[in-house]
Design a protein around this motif. Structure first.
Motif, short mmCIF file in Angstrom:
data_model
loop_
_atom_site.label_atom_id
_atom_site.label_comp_id
_atom_site.label_asym_id
_atom_site.label_seq_id
_atom_site.Cartn_x
_atom_site.Cartn_y
_atom_site.Cartn_z
N ARG A 160 5.76 5.21 45.33
CA ARG A 160 7.15 5.64 45.22
C ARG A 160 7.98 4.71 44.32
NH1 ARG A 160 6.85 5.89 50.92
NH2 ARG A 160 8.24 4.07 50.99
N SER A 161 7.39 3.59 43.90
CA SER A 161 8.14 2.60 43.16
C SER A 161 8.34 3.00 41.70
CB SER A 161 7.40 1.25 43.21
OG SER A 161 6.24 1.30 42.40
N SER A 162 9.24 2.28 41.05
CA SER A 162 9.51 2.53 39.64
C SER A 162 8.38 2.04 38.74
CB SER A 162 10.82 1.84 39.24
OG SER A 162 10.69 0.43 39.39
N PHE A 163 7.50 1.19 39.29
CA PHE A 163 6.42 0.59 38.50
C PHE A 163 5.06 1.16 38.86
CE2 PHE A 163 7.29 -2.13 42.14
CZ PHE A 163 6.03 -2.29 42.71
N ALA A 164 5.04 2.30 39.54
CA ALA A 164 3.76 2.88 39.99
C ALA A 164 2.77 3.04 38.84
CB ALA A 164 4.01 4.21 40.67
N GLY A 165 3.25 3.35 37.65
CA GLY A 165 2.36 3.56 36.51
C GLY A 165 1.71 2.28 36.01
N ARG A 166 2.17 1.13 36.49
CA ARG A 166 1.58 -0.14 36.05
C ARG A 166 0.53 -0.66 37.03
NH1 ARG A 166 6.68 -3.80 33.95
NH2 ARG A 166 8.11 -2.10 33.43
N VAL A 167 0.29 0.09 38.11
CA VAL A 167 -0.63 -0.37 39.16
C VAL A 167 -1.92 0.43 39.11
CG1 VAL A 167 -0.93 -0.75 41.64
CG2 VAL A 167 1.34 -1.01 40.61
N ARG A 168 -3.05 -0.26 39.19
CA ARG A 168 -4.36 0.37 39.26
C ARG A 168 -5.02 -0.02 40.58
NH1 ARG A 168 -2.10 2.45 35.95
NH2 ARG A 168 -2.56 2.80 33.73
N PHE A 169 -5.53 0.99 41.30
CA PHE A 169 -6.23 0.76 42.55
C PHE A 169 -7.73 0.75 42.30
CE2 PHE A 169 -2.18 2.62 43.83
CZ PHE A 169 -1.81 1.83 44.91
N HIS A 170 -8.45 -0.12 42.99
CA HIS A 170 -9.90 -0.24 42.86
C HIS A 170 -10.50 -0.34 44.27
CE1 HIS A 170 -9.14 -1.27 38.60
NE2 HIS A 170 -8.17 -2.05 39.08
N PHE A 171 -11.38 0.59 44.62
CA PHE A 171 -11.96 0.63 45.96
C PHE A 171 -13.45 0.32 45.92
CE2 PHE A 171 -8.46 3.88 46.03
CZ PHE A 171 -7.57 3.11 46.76
N ASP A 172 -13.89 -0.54 46.84
CA ASP A 172 -15.30 -0.92 46.89
C ASP A 172 -16.20 0.27 47.13
OD1 ASP A 172 -14.48 -3.49 46.52
OD2 ASP A 172 -14.86 -4.17 48.58
N ASP A 173 -15.70 1.26 47.91
CA ASP A 173 -16.53 2.42 48.23
C ASP A 173 -16.32 3.58 47.27
OD1 ASP A 173 -14.00 3.24 48.97
OD2 ASP A 173 -14.56 3.89 50.99
N GLY A 174 -15.63 3.33 46.15
CA GLY A 174 -15.37 4.38 45.17
C GLY A 174 -16.39 4.42 44.06
N GLU A 175 -16.17 5.29 43.11
CA GLU A 175 -17.06 5.40 41.96
C GLU A 175 -17.07 4.10 41.15
OE1 GLU A 175 -18.97 7.99 41.24
OE2 GLU A 175 -18.24 9.17 42.95
N ASP A 176 -18.21 3.83 40.54
CA ASP A 176 -18.34 2.59 39.77
C ASP A 176 -17.30 2.50 38.66
OD1 ASP A 176 -20.42 1.78 41.35
OD2 ASP A 176 -22.00 2.36 39.93
N ALA A 177 -16.95 3.62 38.08
CA ALA A 177 -16.05 3.61 36.94
C ALA A 177 -14.66 3.08 37.28
CB ALA A 177 -15.93 5.02 36.34
N GLN A 178 -14.25 3.21 38.57
CA GLN A 178 -12.91 2.76 38.93
C GLN A 178 -12.88 1.33 39.49
OE1 GLN A 178 -11.75 2.63 42.67
NE2 GLN A 178 -13.98 2.34 42.76
N LYS A 179 -14.05 0.71 39.63
CA LYS A 179 -14.09 -0.66 40.15
C LYS A 179 -13.61 -1.64 39.09
CE LYS A 179 -17.73 0.32 43.51
NZ LYS A 179 -19.11 0.02 43.98
N LEU A 180 -13.01 -2.73 39.55
CA LEU A 180 -12.42 -3.69 38.63
C LEU A 180 -13.50 -4.52 37.95
CD1 LEU A 180 -9.89 -5.00 37.46
CD2 LEU A 180 -9.90 -6.59 39.40
N ASP A 181 -13.50 -4.49 36.63
CA ASP A 181 -14.40 -5.31 35.82
C ASP A 181 -13.65 -6.59 35.47
OD1 ASP A 181 -16.01 -6.51 33.91
OD2 ASP A 181 -16.56 -4.63 32.92
N ILE A 182 -13.81 -7.60 36.29
CA ILE A 182 -13.02 -8.82 36.15
C ILE A 182 -13.28 -9.52 34.81
CG2 ILE A 182 -12.60 -11.11 37.12
CD1 ILE A 182 -13.15 -9.89 39.88
N PRO A 183 -14.52 -9.74 34.41
CA PRO A 183 -14.74 -10.40 33.11
C PRO A 183 -14.13 -9.65 31.94
CG PRO A 183 -16.75 -10.44 34.42
CD PRO A 183 -15.79 -9.53 35.12
N ALA A 184 -14.22 -8.31 31.97
CA ALA A 184 -13.65 -7.52 30.88
C ALA A 184 -12.13 -7.63 30.85
CB ALA A 184 -14.07 -6.07 31.00
N LEU A 185 -11.52 -7.60 32.04
CA LEU A 185 -10.06 -7.68 32.12
C LEU A 185 -9.54 -9.01 31.59
CD1 LEU A 185 -7.40 -6.36 33.18
CD2 LEU A 185 -7.83 -7.55 35.34
#
Length: 324
Positions: A160-185
């Motif tokens: 609901r926030s004004s910055f929702a578009g700047r936030v990315r969620f990453h779930f351990d039980d989700g698809e590999d493509a949405q998991k956070l790639d820390i070295p790449a980031l």
């Protein structure tokens, strides 16, 4: 109760996600509360079966609010500290004791851009930072990692926030493509970009190790650990600490911390977490070489060997001369 201790009442207790509750704390006498800034925490005295314990909780409400503190608490089934008591034994209307807010995890106002990484309950200070940066019109990006959607707190508030578009969620039980790639980031550190991370120790270790491996300057890395496992070694031995003010020598046995040995000798050192996380007991070292076991000092600060945390750290030299 000291003059700096606050009496706060639980005005609202809310289930934010699986095993995560928020507690809204207001002044017990209806007065305004001391001001705080994004990244601040309070020390809350929590009653439990083993007695009253003190634990730190980050504030996750708007710092402009002076009528309440909002904390988020994870129910850990086997913690060192106080999450089951506050989950199971503290309810709306109960009065607790709290410290005034302190901030060991502040925003760097000189940053041109901020990269916010939260793991699990580590979202509490990070969310407060995101809201403050959004109000200030600052450039930032936030990544929120959690085990599952069901265990992700404050999702509705973020969406609901004004910055929702700047936030990315990453779930351990989700698809590999949405998991956070820390070295790449963290592959390309940019001048003026500051990194903030809070969450479980394994998550934070991975983030900080990746950032340092990629050459991020230490001054652009900001972090706050919630807890630490005590570090003990079979090779731990006894040593002495000397109080610079009086010359008094205190022996620290191999099975006692410096804080415990000093307390037995009648010398009290203010502590809070007793895990080398919060920095409350930070003490200057005038002579000798500490053996650092904390998670509070930066590697550069530890290498300087002119301060240490006596709640957990020990000594490599036979004696430490302390500014006490």
């Amino acid at each position: 109760m000291s003059s700096s201790t606050l009496r706060v009442r639980v005005a609202r207790k809310t289930e934010e996600a699986q095993d995560i509750c928020s507690f809204e704390l207001v002044s017990a006498d209806g007065s305004t509360l001391p001001a705080f800034s994004a990244g601040s925490h309070v020390d809350v005295r929590v009653p439990g079966d083993a007695g009253v314990i003190t634990r730190q909780y980050s504030l996750c409400n708007d710092p402009s609010e002076d009528h309440r503190y909002l904390i988020g608490v994870l129910k850990d089934p086997a913690p060192r500290g106080g999450s089951p008591p506050i989950h199971e034994q503290v309810g709306e209307g109960d009065v607790l004791e709290s410290s005034a807010p302190r901030n060991h995890f502040p925003l760097a106002h000189e940053a041109r851009r901020s990269l916010l990484l939260a793991g699990g309950i580590g979202v509490t200070p990070v969310l407060c930072m995101a809201e403050r940066l959004a109000v200030a019109g600052s450039d930032f990006e936030m990544h929120y990692c959690a085990r599952s959607r069901e265990r992700t707190a404050f999702v509705d508030r973020i969406q609901r926030s004004s910055f929702a578009g700047r936030v990315r969620f990453h779930f351990d039980d989700g698809e590999d493509a949405q998991k956070l790639d820390i070295p790449a980031l963290l592959r390309e550190p940019q001048p003026g970009t500051h990194l903030y991370v809070c969450g479980p120790k394994g998550f934070m270790d991975a983030v900080l190790a990746a950032a340092r491996a990629q050459g991020w300057p230490e001054a652009q890395l900001h972090y706050e650990f919630f807890s630490a496992e005590p570090v003990k070694s079979d090779t731990d031995g006894s040593f002495e600490v000397k109080l610079a003010s009086s010359g008094k020598l205190v022996v620290v046995p191999k099975d006692k911390t410096v804080v415990e040995a000093l307390a037995a000798a009648g010398v009290e050192v203010q502590t809070s977490c007793e895990q080398g996380v919060c920095g409350t007991c930070l003490t200057r070292v005038l002579e000798g070489e500490p053996e650092h076991r904390d998670l509070y000092l930066t590697p550069e600060e530890q290498a300087a060997n002119d301060q240490f945390l006596p709640c957990c750290s020990r000594s490599r030299s036979p004696c430490l001369v302390l500014d006490l």
